[in-house]
Design a protein around this motif. Structure first.
Motif, PDB file in Angstrom:
ATOM      1  N   ASP A 111      24.040   3.627 -40.726  1.00  0.00           N
ATOM      2  CA  ASP A 111      24.993   3.851 -41.813  1.00  0.00           C
ATOM      3  C   ASP A 111      25.181   5.335 -42.105  1.00  0.00           C
ATOM      4  O   ASP A 111      25.924   5.704 -43.016  1.00  0.00           O
ATOM      5  CB  ASP A 111      24.515   3.133 -43.087  1.00  0.00           C
ATOM      6  N   ASP A 112      24.504   6.178 -41.339  1.00  0.00           N
ATOM      7  CA  ASP A 112      24.584   7.630 -41.536  1.00  0.00           C
ATOM      8  C   ASP A 112      24.763   8.283 -40.172  1.00  0.00           C
ATOM      9  O   ASP A 112      23.802   8.580 -39.464  1.00  0.00           O
ATOM     10  CB  ASP A 112      23.300   8.132 -42.223  1.00  0.00           C
TER      11      ASP A 112
ATOM     12  N   SER B 187      22.798  11.457 -39.294  1.00  0.00           N
ATOM     13  CA  SER B 187      21.372  11.291 -39.008  1.00  0.00           C
ATOM     14  C   SER B 187      21.141  10.842 -37.570  1.00  0.00           C
ATOM     15  O   SER B 187      20.164  11.257 -36.934  1.00  0.00           O
ATOM     16  CB  SER B 187      20.740  10.288 -39.985  1.00  0.00           C
TER      17      SER B 187
END
Length: 313
Positions: free
Chosen positions: A65-66, A69
């Motif tokens: 979801d990132d 990252s």
């Protein structure tokens, strides 16, 4: 090949993933494991990750979801191996892998990507029955995404996981061997290929930086493990000193039994149909754009079906 690499394993706490982490560490590679925020309060996975760290692996924070990252995690390594399971919700697995492809593309430093395949070669199964065909179609979507952006890859076709097939004598819905009777698919004589899961991991790590397998499919085809269901049963009978009662399930009867089952079960049953009624794993030559693992790495002493079955005696 032979120079130690920095490898990121995504899905390291899964059925195959944990074996990949172990194999990578054993072969001396600098092993990174993605520690996903989505794990939450799953204590078993957290403890497994901590055990990896104790063994020398590096835990890298990241989330699907990132996007940033993921990119930052990938920038720390040279090779990415994805072992996210698609057993429960395969479309979700494909979605995550496409996110991973996007992150690898942006990072721009990856020398090899091994996506989560490890079963039948999807490129050879595009004419298979629905709904099982969906599995292969979705895997080909990931392959196209990888190849469209020019990421160097190796696809690993590991055929049948021994734990899921050998343990139950290739009977659908069984993972422990019978001691009295067994159902054979058709005449039980179609050949399949069975590979110990630890061996799958060992071959995968071995091939990840091999120049001979870049942009190719690696087939795992241990010669002693190319067997029919009937041959597997005979090996088991010799181990336990007892002959099992055998019932042959006709093809038409098996196909009729698929009807009315829930979707995921139908998909799994159609895969069994192609394996044990059509012999889809052994009815082709691997071709020029592929390599065979046992030929490339003869120094690996793979587990035979007989040795695998001994654990159940």
């Amino acid at each position: 090949m032979g120079i130690k690499k920095k490898v990121l394993i995504v899905g390291g706490t899964g059925y195959l993933g944990k074996r990949l982490v172990k194999a990578s560490l054993e072969q001396g590679h600098e092993t990174y494991v993605l520690k996903r925020q989505e794990i939450g309060l799953d204590i078993e996975k957290i403890q497994m990750l901590l055990s990896f760290k104790k063994q020398g692996a590096r835990l890298v924070n990241g989330s699907f979801d990132d996007h940033h990252s993921l990119v930052e995690a990938i920038k720390q390594v040279e090779i990415v191996i994805c072992a996210i399971s698609g057993v429960h919700v395969r479309s979700h697995q494909i979605h995550l892998q496409l996110k991973l492809v996007d992150a690898i593309k942006e990072a721009g430093n990856i020398k090899r990507f091994l996506p989560s395949e490890f079963g039948m070669d999807p490129s050879r199964m595009l004419d298979s029955m629905e709904p099982g065909r969906e599995t292969f179609t979705e895997k080909m979507v990931v392959r196209k995404a990888i190849e469209d952006v020019g990421i160097p890859f190796t696809y690993v076709s590991a055929n049948c996981f021994a734990g899921y097939f050998i343990g139950g004598l290739c009977q659908f819905g069984h993972i422990l061997p019978a001691t009295d009777s067994v159902v054979l698919f058709g005449d039980g004589n179609q050949k399949s290929i069975f590979v110990d899961e630890d061996d799958i991991a060992t071959y995968t790590i071995k091939t990840m930086d091999d120049p001979r397998t870049v942009n190719k499919t690696l087939y795992l085809m241990p010669p002693a493990n190319i067997l029919s269901q009937r041959e597997v049963v005979v090996i088991w009978e010799k181990l336990i000193g007892k002959e099992l009662q055998k019932t042959c399930l006709p093809e038409e009867q098996f196909l009729n039994s698929i009807k009315g089952q829930e979707h995921a079960l139908q998909a799994a049953m159609t895969h069994f149909y192609h394996l044990f009624y059509q012999g889809c794993l052994t009815n082709f030559e691997i071709g020029d754009n592929a390599e065979e693992a046992c030929t490339l790495y003869p120094e690996i002493n793979y587990t035979t079906v007989k040795d695998y079955l001994k654990r159940y005696v």
